[in-house]
Design a protein around this motif. Structure first.
Motif, mmCIF file in Angstrom:
data_model
loop_
_atom_site.group_PDB
_atom_site.id
_atom_site.type_symbol
_atom_site.label_atom_id
_atom_site.label_comp_id
_atom_site.label_asym_id
_atom_site.label_seq_id
_atom_site.Cartn_x
_atom_site.Cartn_y
_atom_site.Cartn_z
ATOM 1 N N UNK A 20 0.846 -1.192 0.000
ATOM 2 C CA UNK A 20 0.000 0.000 0.000
ATOM 3 C C UNK A 20 0.884 1.246 0.000
ATOM 4 N N UNK A 21 0.992 1.946 -1.104
ATOM 5 C CA UNK A 21 1.862 3.133 -1.139
ATOM 6 C C UNK A 21 1.360 4.219 -0.212
ATOM 7 N N UNK A 22 2.253 4.717 0.631
ATOM 8 C CA UNK A 22 1.888 5.807 1.533
ATOM 9 C C UNK A 22 1.726 7.104 0.756
ATOM 10 N N UNK A 23 1.067 8.040 1.377
ATOM 11 C CA UNK A 23 0.806 9.327 0.733
ATOM 12 C C UNK A 23 2.110 10.071 0.504
ATOM 13 N N UNK A 24 2.276 10.594 -0.697
ATOM 14 C CA UNK A 24 3.438 11.423 -0.987
ATOM 15 C C UNK A 24 3.277 12.798 -0.361
ATOM 16 N N UNK A 25 4.052 13.762 -0.867
ATOM 17 C CA UNK A 25 3.965 15.109 -0.308
ATOM 18 C C UNK A 25 2.535 15.646 -0.452
#
Length: 812
Positions: free
Chosen positions: A794-799
């Protein structure tokens, strides 16, 4: 629980409730008129010793009313007061000045107020999770961290899960971006081992699960986090800790309204409005917040509408009535593990939750207090997968649906390439609904037996109703009681001990003890660079009830009742914990800094797991009962352990505040009879390497608990500007991909050990007071745009950057 048993328990609890209700509602404390209108109190140091010769100023609506000086016993008094809300400002040599919260003084009434002063600028709060009633943090041995409104506001997050990352011993794991399911692991325990209270309302699902993702910072005044078992006070679910979230209350005579509007990248917008104040006997506060964002992955939009309200009233001179309501309504696009499938699933979910309570607290006399609280928690969940997503595995009607070809690499050096099953064959749209309702009646009476000894006792009566899917339902009538004693010796030693008793509809009776000790080798002193030295020790046991699914799929539930009775099969029991910790706290720099070091050791016993019918006889289950279970059943057969060290510190020098924490956790699965543990998976690409596909193997670490984690927060504030930088650091974790290839094989699995890479992220926030009633603010979460997965796949939120303004109307 049969009707006779419930009636017997109700009869046993009735005297305590009657005492609480009678003394609360019928004592002189709630009569509208009494003799002598005055405000009396004491000035105390952090350890409860009196402070004489302190200057005490009485203030009403920001205006000076009168001055006095505390006597050698620390006592002060103001007489002949008009009805209204008052504060006292206290100044004493060697202590930080303090202004109390407002208290209401009624016509011809007598009101009491104790004011505890701090040495230095590092605040030690009054805490409520460590003992029955409110106790100064300096006088408890328990590991308690308080996140106050100043810190929460300075960090600038919309989600409460982010400030919780600063708590030592805590690992926060979110599956993906905003709205993704979020788990809290405390000192190596499971995510359902922590009791969550919202204004005293138990918020956990039946069985202890709680998703932190939807808890916003709207209306939150403070968060208190106790680490360690405390089922004595809180009953089931408090195996590794307790979180108590408190809603703000109105303070100003002139109503104060705040309006915040901001926006940012990723389609993010947020609006927040609040109103609060206090008039005569009443105070009120309400806040509504709306957050909308698209996140960064397809089908991952998230919407959160949250409201929080608190209303209070003084009945007479010493009884306060308080009501709170927090309502949460969310919608979330659920793309699944996007990095593993390379395509987003089209599922979605909605959730609602309401936590409401009404409580009456009375200072019945100088020695007697009482609390009565009724609370309700209602939660509902709805998810839908409208159609299968991915490539059809074969032309048959039983075909599954596969994701794209992806390469998955672990931090342990292993990697796999292929397609995994994203959606399984079945009927679409696939819909699932569940709901939980918990109602709790709580009563407590506390007595100051002597100046150095307090005694408290209370009871809990709870009804739980749960529905999962179309057929799974449960209804439980539970009860509990506790007794707690708290004493001190010469201002150096503080001891708190208690015994809890629970009677659960499923597992029956359980006892839980707890003891907490704080001992001072050096007392607090303002003039010394090396301040107080405090030793702490805590030991206790906790319990957790089974979830709805565990109850209905337990051996006792699956085996016909006649067979169960003849073979001596009993209901599934509670999961249990035994926790011990010892530590030292050291004040430094004249009270401007504080260091804490603690060692903890936990055992988690009788954990519930699914065991196949072929293995059940190894646990002593008769062969006839195992055969009658179908494929298998949930039983109490697993155990884990964890030990480690927490190191934390805080410093406040002038306009700068610094907080830091580091945690080392050595957690291990010590026993398991689950099929995955007894027959591990083996990926043909890694012959000889045993893998736990859905659960960790015996001797390995539980999934997603980092051995090393930490945080560092730097905050600067002056009259107009504020800047904060928060860094969070997480080491490698054991985990699984949880994947099956198109032939239900293991080719998409990686070895568990150190599968998840370490990561770090930094959040930056700031604000500037453009006008006394206008503030501009900006927040950049994951400011350096670090790519990581807190939960594998699950990719975490970027900037994520938001900026906006807050307008204030009214107030002081």
């Amino acid at each position: 629980m049969n009707s006779f048993r419930l009636a017997r328990l109700a009869a046993a609890c009735r005297p305590i409730f009657l005492v609480s209700l009678i003394v609360t509602l019928g004592s002189p404390a709630v009569r509208l008129f009494a003799a002598g209108a005055s405000l009396n109190g004491r000035v105390l140091d952090p350890l409860g010793a009196p402070i004489g010769a302190a200057k005490v100023t009485l203030v009403r609506d920001g205006q000076h009313v009168n001055d006095t000086t505390s006597d050698p016993r620390g006592e002060f008094s103001f007489a002949g007061l008009a009805e209204g809300r008052y504060q006292v400002e206290v100044i004493a040599t060697g202590f930080e000045p303090r202004t109390s919260d407002a208290v209401f003084v009624s016509n011809a009434g007598r009101t009491t107020l104790d004011v505890a002063l701090q040495i230095g600028t590092v605040v030690q709060h009054v805490v409520v999770t460590a003992a029955a009633g409110e106790v100064p943090q300096a006088q408890v041995g328990a590991s308690v961290t308080v996140l106050d409104a100043a810190l929460i506001d300075a960090l600038g997050n919309t989600d409460l899960l982010e400030p919780l990352r600063t708590v030592p011993g805590v690992a926060v794991v979110q599956t993906g971006a905003r709205g993704g399911a979020t788990s809290l692991f405390v000192r190596g325990g499971a995510s359902n081992f922590t009791k969550v209270l919202v204004d005293g309302v138990p918020a956990n699902d039946i069985g202890g699960a709680f998703d932190l993702a939807d808890l916003s910072t709207a209306g939150v005044d403070r968060v208190e986090m106790l680490r360690g078992s405390n089922s004595v006070l809180y009953g089931t679910d408090a195996l590794t800790g307790v979180i108590n979230i408190t809603t703000k209350r109105g303070q100003t005579r002139v109503p104060e309204a705040l309006l915040s509007i901001d926006g940012g990248n990723l389609g993010t917008s947020r609006g927040d409005v609040s109103l609060g104040g206090a008039v005569a006997r009443f105070d009120y506060f309400t806040e509504f917040s709306h957050l909308q964002t698209d996140n960064s992955v397809p089908n991952n939009a998230y919407r959160n509408n949250s409201s929080a309200s608190r209303f209070g009233a003084m009945l007479g001179t010493a009884t306060s009535l308080s009501g709170t309501v927090r309502h949460i309504d969310t919608a979330f696009g659920s793309p699944n593990a996007f990095d593993y499938y390379g395509v987003a699933d089209d599922s979605s979910q909605t959730k609602t939750a309401t936590y409401a309570s009404v409580a009456a607290q009375s200072q019945l006399s100088s020695r007697l207090t009482s609390t009565v609280r009724f609370s309700v928690a209602d939660q509902s969940y709805h998810s839908v997968n409208p159609s299968p997503t991915g490539l059809r595995s074969d032309p048959s009607s039983f075909a599954n649906y596969l994701g794209n070809v992806t390469t998955i690499s672990g931090a342990n050096g292993y990697s796999v390439t292929g397609r995994a099953i994203l959606d399984y064959s079945g009927t679409y749209p696939s819909v699932f609904d569940s709901s939980v309702t918990r109602r709790l009646l709580y009563g407590e009476v506390g007595a100051r037996v002597t100046s150095a000894f307090d005694l408290a006792g209370g009871v809990r009566l709870e009804n739980e109703h749960g529905v999962s899917g179309t057929t799974s339902k449960t209804a439980r009538a539970n009860s509990g009681a506790f007794v707690e004693a708290r004493g001190q010796a010469k201002g150096y030693l503080y001891v708190n001990g208690g015994l809890g008793f629970d009677d659960n509809e499923i597992f029956g009776f359980a006892w839980t003890p707890r003891v907490s000790v704080a001992a001072y080798l050096r007392k607090p002193a303002a003039a010394e660079a090396i301040g107080d030295t405090k030793l702490t020790f805590n030991a206790g046991k906790g319990i957790k009830e089974p979830s709805l699914f565990q109850e209905l799929s337990s051996l006792y539930a699956l085996v016909p009742s006649a067979t169960a009775s003849s073979l001596g099969i009993e209901p599934v029991g509670p999961e249990r914990s035994r926790s011990v910790d010892a530590g030292i706290e050291q004040g430094v720099a004249g009270g401007h800094g504080r260091l804490r070091l603690a060692y903890f050791n936990n055992e988690f016993l009788d954990l519930i797991e699914y065991v196949s019918k072929g293995v059940l006889p190894q646990l002593g289950v008769p062969a006839a009962a195992a055969a009658a279970s179908g494929f298998g059943a949930y039983v109490n057969s697993q155990s884990n352990s964890s030990s480690g060290v927490e190191l934390s510190g805080e410093a406040k020098m002038g306009r700068v505040r610094i907080l830091g924490a580091y945690t080392y956790v050595d957690a291990v699965v010590t026993k398991s009879f689950g099929s995955g543990a007894l027959s591990p998976a083996v990926n043909p690409a890694f012959p000889g390497v045993k893998i736990g596909q859905y659960s960790p193997l015996v001797g390995n670490r539980p999934f997603r608990r980092p051995a090393h984690s930490g945080s560092l927060v730097f905050s600067y504030s002056d009259r107009k500007a504020q800047v904060s930088v928060a860094g969070y650091f997480v080491g490698r974790r054991d985990d699984s991909t949880f994947l099956s290839d198109q032939f239900f094989g293991y080719s998409m699995l990686l070895p568990n050990q150190d599968m998840d890479p370490a990561y770090q992220k930094f959040d930056v926030s700031g604000s500037y007071q453009i006008h006394p009633r206008l503030r501009w603010y900006v927040t950049a979460e994951n400011a350096f745009n670090t790519t990581f997965e807190a939960a594998a796949g699950y990719p975490a939120l970027g900037r994520a950057v938001r900026t906006g303004v807050t307008v204030r109307v009214g107030g002081r």
